[in-house]
Write an enzyme that holds these catalytic residues in place. Structure first.
Site, PDB file in Angstrom:
ATOM      1  N   ASP A  13       0.847  -1.447   0.192  1.00  0.00           N
ATOM      2  CA  ASP A  13      -0.078   0.296   0.096  1.00  0.00           C
ATOM      3  C   ASP A  13       0.632   1.218   0.071  1.00  0.00           C
ATOM      4  OD1 ASP A  13      -2.800   1.029   0.773  1.00  0.00           O
ATOM      5  OD2 ASP A  13      -1.576   2.191   1.853  1.00  0.00           O
ATOM      6  N   MET A  14       0.546   2.272  -0.873  1.00  0.00           N
ATOM      7  CA  MET A  14       1.652   3.118  -1.135  1.00  0.00           C
ATOM      8  C   MET A  14       1.320   4.198   0.080  1.00  0.00           C
ATOM      9  SD  MET A  14       2.734   2.231  -3.746  1.00  0.00           S
ATOM     10  CE  MET A  14       3.869   3.444  -3.937  1.00  0.00           C
ATOM     11  N   ARG A  61      -7.392  13.264   7.384  1.00  0.00           N
ATOM     12  CA  ARG A  61      -8.382  13.479   6.246  1.00  0.00           C
ATOM     13  C   ARG A  61      -9.578  13.679   6.843  1.00  0.00           C
ATOM     14  NH1 ARG A  61      -8.229   7.750   3.754  1.00  0.00           N
ATOM     15  NH2 ARG A  61      -6.508   8.431   2.612  1.00  0.00           N
ATOM     16  N   ASP A 116      -3.800   2.414  -4.868  1.00  0.00           N
ATOM     17  CA  ASP A 116      -2.746   2.466  -4.396  1.00  0.00           C
ATOM     18  C   ASP A 116      -2.319   1.065  -3.830  1.00  0.00           C
ATOM     19  OD1 ASP A 116      -4.091   2.740  -1.885  1.00  0.00           O
ATOM     20  OD2 ASP A 116      -2.381   4.093  -1.289  1.00  0.00           O
ATOM     21  N   GLU A 117      -2.995   0.053  -3.940  1.00  0.00           N
ATOM     22  CA  GLU A 117      -2.754  -1.189  -3.103  1.00  0.00           C
ATOM     23  C   GLU A 117      -2.961  -2.314  -4.146  1.00  0.00           C
ATOM     24  OE1 GLU A 117      -5.606  -1.715   0.021  1.00  0.00           O
ATOM     25  OE2 GLU A 117      -5.398   0.110  -0.048  1.00  0.00           O
TER      26      GLU A 117
HETATM   27  N1  DCP Z   1      -8.562   8.700  -1.050  1.00  0.00           N
HETATM   28  C1  DCP Z   1      -9.782   9.534  -1.475  1.00  0.00           C
HETATM   29  N2  DCP Z   1     -10.659   9.547  -0.452  1.00  0.00           N
HETATM   30  C2  DCP Z   1     -10.724   8.726   0.699  1.00  0.00           C
HETATM   31  C3  DCP Z   1      -9.590   8.020   0.845  1.00  0.00           C
HETATM   32  C4  DCP Z   1      -8.543   7.871  -0.113  1.00  0.00           C
HETATM   33  O1  DCP Z   1      -9.720  10.374  -2.340  1.00  0.00           O
HETATM   34  N3  DCP Z   1     -11.815   8.863   1.196  1.00  0.00           N
HETATM   35  C5  DCP Z   1      -7.408   8.944  -2.267  1.00  0.00           C
HETATM   36  C6  DCP Z   1      -6.197   9.667  -1.598  1.00  0.00           C
HETATM   37  C7  DCP Z   1      -5.171   8.757  -1.066  1.00  0.00           C
HETATM   38  C8  DCP Z   1      -5.306   7.569  -1.665  1.00  0.00           C
HETATM   39  O2  DCP Z   1      -6.784   7.283  -2.260  1.00  0.00           O
HETATM   40  O3  DCP Z   1      -4.200   9.249  -1.208  1.00  0.00           O
HETATM   41  C9  DCP Z   1      -4.986   6.275  -1.059  1.00  0.00           C
HETATM   42  O4  DCP Z   1      -5.900   6.146   0.129  1.00  0.00           O
HETATM   43  P1  DCP Z   1      -5.222   5.448   1.313  1.00  0.00           P
HETATM   44  O5  DCP Z   1      -6.471   4.993   2.463  1.00  0.00           O
HETATM   45  O6  DCP Z   1      -4.461   4.320   0.920  1.00  0.00           O
HETATM   46  O7  DCP Z   1      -4.345   6.763   2.080  1.00  0.00           O
HETATM   47  P2  DCP Z   1      -2.989   7.284   1.769  1.00  0.00           P
HETATM   48  O8  DCP Z   1      -2.458   6.419   0.873  1.00  0.00           O
HETATM   49  O9  DCP Z   1      -3.261   8.836   1.582  1.00  0.00           O
HETATM   50  O10 DCP Z   1      -2.309   7.339   3.351  1.00  0.00           O
HETATM   51  P3  DCP Z   1      -1.572   6.048   3.911  1.00  0.00           P
HETATM   52  O11 DCP Z   1      -0.335   6.245   3.863  1.00  0.00           O
HETATM   53  O12 DCP Z   1      -2.384   5.859   5.289  1.00  0.00           O
HETATM   54  O13 DCP Z   1      -1.900   4.717   3.200  1.00  0.00           O
HETATM   55 CA    CA Z   2      -4.658   2.229   0.101  1.00  0.00          CA
HETATM   56 CA    CA Z   3      -2.330   4.160   0.917  1.00  0.00          CA
END
Ligand code: DCP
Ligand code: CA
Ligand code: CA
Length: 423
Positions: A13-14, A61, A116-117
């Site tokens: 997962d990124m 978030r 991203d995963e």
């Molecule tokens: N995303 C979005 N709306 C959401 C959740 C996520 O648009 N409700 C988008 C923005 C994030 C991406 O999807 O960057 C990936 O979501 P992740 O839940 O994997 O969160 P992140 O990658 O941002 O952070 P983490 O490092 O905790 O994985």
């Molecule tokens: Ca993710």
């Molecule tokens: Ca992520």
């Protein structure tokens, strides 16, 4: 070794993905607290991604942009670009694809699970590494690896103990391979990621989130009871939604440890056999769902919310937004067909409508006959008119979504026909 510990499954997962994409495009942002915001005029828009420096400052978030500025005045808020009045996520999708291409070089058993995963089944690579190993595993090969339930050095030491099972050696070697995979992702794309390594998808996903960012976590089967003790049900993928909530109420439990106290018979009394057996197993960290080879998504969709006073009331409003959504989905479907040689056969139209001050959700599945935006919009309007238009002609729609799915491979001739039609 028993069958449920035979495989080595990884979830990559990124880290703060959209933020990393923005940092790569604008390196001046690197090191600063940033958040990606879907901008609108209401209190600075909604935050959808937060990088780690900003998280350290208490930004999360779902905060509004203004709230983030109050918490952390030096935060840089990067806006998601808007096309046709709605968020354009193209650059994030493209970045996600590039990451998947790198992961794909390590195993054909790759299942993309979101932008991203992805899950990877690396059992074969692990087995061949083990059979060709001449020296004992060295701790140096696991510099960014945590293990649930013990220190990494103890874990590595114990994999060669007579009472440790072979399955922990598999996970440790899996860890070595995942160190390589993550280094390759960084090298080829510039993005950092975290990973979970376990014997199944559920545990790999759970492990991945335990040490973020830029770290990986092994979850051995014997680490499960300790981890489950206080683990809320919703942390398990597929217990996060409505089913998890009803489970919690019906069994009067809140965490996974408590779920483990129910016998299979007790669970069968409350649920159908398949569900009961899945619950019984997952309460013991056992899950046999295979990694499905999937490089492309099962559906392509777009949606937009119309909160509060922005709710769509007139026929003109509804048609305007259906036209915007249809144009986006049609463009993406065309591109998908070029890239993946497939066509969607089904369209799901979703909506939320305000009735007696409550938002009521609904959806309708229909056949997708054409990739032409105007045709999609007209068909969707027909569905919405029948289901949501009130006798006074008003709609009051708070949400609209279009999602195309049920893909079928294109026959060669059909692709040519479509291309010729476009000219
Ligand atoms: N995303 C979005 N709306 C959401 C959740 C996520 O648009 N409700 C988008 C923005 C994030 C991406 O999807 O960057 C990936 O979501 P992740 O839940 O994997 O969160 P992140 O990658 O941002 O952070 P983490 O490092 O905790 O994985
Ligand atoms: Ca993710
Ligand atoms: Ca992520």
């Amino acid at each position: 070794m028993t069958s449920h510990t035979e495989r080595v499954i990884v979830l990559v997962d990124m880290d703060c993905f959209y933020c990393q994409v923005e940092e790569k495009l604008n390196p001046e942002l690197i090191g600063k607290p940033i958040a990606v915001v879907q901008y609108n005029a209401w209190r600075g828009g909604g935050i959808i991604a937060v990088n780690y420096p900003a998280r350290d400052r208490g930004v999360t978030r779902h905060m509004r942009g203004n709230e983030a500025k109050e918490k952390c005045p030096e935060i840089e808020l990067v806006r998601v670009p808007n096309v046709r009045g709605k968020a354009d996520l193209t650059k994030y999708r493209e970045a996600g694809k590039r990451v998947a291409e790198v992961l794909r070089t390590f195993t054909p058993l790759l299942q993309r699970a979101s932008v991203d995963e992805a899950y990877l089944d690396i059992t074969e690579a692990v087995n061949s590494k083990i059979s060709s190993m001449t020296d004992k595993l060295s701790l140096d090969l696991l510099p960014n690896t945590h293990v649930v339930g013990c220190e990494t050095r103890h874990f590595v030491h114990n994999v060669y103990n007579s009472y440790s099972e072979d399955c922990n050696l598999k996970l440790a070697i899996g860890g070595v391979i995942v160190e390589e995979i993550r280094a390759a992702v960084y090298d080829k794309t510039g993005y950092r990621c975290s990973a979970g390594i376990a014997h199944n998808k559920i545990l790999a996903k759970l492990a991945c989130g335990l040490h973020k960012p830029n770290k990986q976590t092994i979850l051995p089967q014997d680490g499960v009871p300790e981890l489950y003790q206080n683990l809320p049900l919703k942390k398990i993928r597929s217990l996060g939604g409505k089913f998890g909530n009803s489970l919690s109420t019906e069994l009067n439990i809140t965490n996974m440890g408590e779920l483990g106290r129910f016998s299979e018979q007790e669970l069968i009394r409350k649920y159908d056999e398949k569900t009961a057996s899945w619950l019984y197993n997952i309460a013991r960290g056992i899950d046999n769902e295979p990694v499905e080879v999937r490089l492309v998504s099962k559906s392509i969709g777009c949606c937009k919310k119309f909160p509060g006073r922005t709710a769509l009331k007139t026929m003109a409003d509804v048609n305007h937004w259906l036209s915007e959504l249809s144009t986006e989905i049609a463009e993406r479907l065309e591109q998908d067909q070029e890239e993946n040689n497939r066509r969607a056969k089904q369209l799901v139209i979703s909506f939320a409508q305000e009735i007696d001050r409550k938002d009521v959700h609904g959806s309708k599945t229909s056949t997708l006959n054409s990739y032409e935006a105007t045709r999609i919009a007209t068909d969707a309007y027909e569905v919405l008119r029948k289901l949501t238009q009130r006798p006074d002609g008003c709609f009051k729609l708070k949400f609209l979504g279009l999602s195309a799915g049920k893909f079928e491979e294109c026959k060669k001739g059909a692709v040519h026909l479509v291309k010729r039609n476009k000219i």
